[in-house]
Design an enzyme around this catalytic site. Structure first.
Site, PDB file in Angstrom:
ATOM      1  CG  HIS A 186      21.124 -63.513  69.975  1.00  9.25           C
ATOM      2  ND1 HIS A 186      21.217 -64.842  69.610  1.00  9.25           N
ATOM      3  CD2 HIS A 186      20.399 -63.486  71.124  1.00  9.25           C
ATOM      4  CE1 HIS A 186      20.585 -65.578  70.499  1.00  9.25           C
ATOM      5  NE2 HIS A 186      20.063 -64.786  71.420  1.00  9.25           N
ATOM      6  CD  GLU A 238      25.312 -63.725  65.880  1.00  7.30           C
ATOM      7  OE1 GLU A 238      26.027 -64.733  65.924  1.00  7.30           O
ATOM      8  OE2 GLU A 238      24.668 -63.320  66.865  1.00  7.30           O
ATOM      9  CB  CYS A 262      21.428 -68.998  67.905  1.00  7.91           C
ATOM     10  SG  CYS A 262      20.396 -67.551  67.630  1.00  7.91           S
ATOM     11  CB  CYS A 280      21.509 -65.176  64.627  1.00 10.15           C
ATOM     12  SG  CYS A 280      21.384 -64.319  66.223  1.00 10.15           S
TER      13      CYS A 280
END
Length: 165
Positions: free
Chosen positions: A59, A61, A89, A92
């Protein structure tokens, strides 16, 4: 995250996260970007690389956190702020907390992403349930821990020895 008035600098960092997300989507990636800032300066950025790498944890992040840790030479990211194009999410957010991040700002909400299959609201809802009610089976096996009860104590002792304690 509660909505508060953002400074011009914060707005600029969020616009950069969105720019990264758009550029990533134009190259076939998912539309997510993140910027990590410390002391008013960008330390690192990341984009969602799930499709490019096949790594479900790639992801934006997390990629930005990894790059920040490398740039700062430490997994302790206290004092850093994360600016994300979309609502982070649970994975993260958990990683940010484990790294010492205490502030995150994002542009697009889960509601904004829902019509496009880009919301993690259902995952948040499932994780809020007791373990026994979640979609994933989660088991604690005490017998396995009893087979090697000294794991954590041994680790702590080795850490102290390695530091000359």
């Amino acid at each position: 995250m509660e909505e508060t008035a953002m400074t011009d600098a914060s707005q600029s960092f969020l616009r950069e996260a969105i720019r990264l997300a758009r550029a990533n989507s134009m190259q076939g990636g998912r539309p997510f970007g993140a910027v990590v800032v410390k002391d008013g300066r960008i330390v690192a950025t990341g984009v969602n690389e799930i499709l490019a790498t096949g790594d479900p944890t790639a992801h934006a992040e997390l990629n930005a956190l990894r790059a920040t840790a490398r740039a700062l030479g430490s997994p302790n990211l206290r004092g850093c702020v994360v600016f994300a194009s979309g609502h982070p999410c649970p994975m993260c957010l958990a990683a940010m907390r484990l790294a010492g991040i205490t502030e995150v700002a994002y542009a697009y909400t889960n509601e904004d992403g829902a019509p496009y299959g880009l919301s993690t609201a259902a995952l948040y809802a499932d994780l809020a349930k007791p373990f026994a009610e979640q979609a994933m089976t989660i088991r604690h096996d005490a017998a396995a821990a009893q087979a090697d009860p000294g794991l954590y104590a041994d680790w702590q002792r080795e850490q102290r020895i390695g530091k000359g304690a």
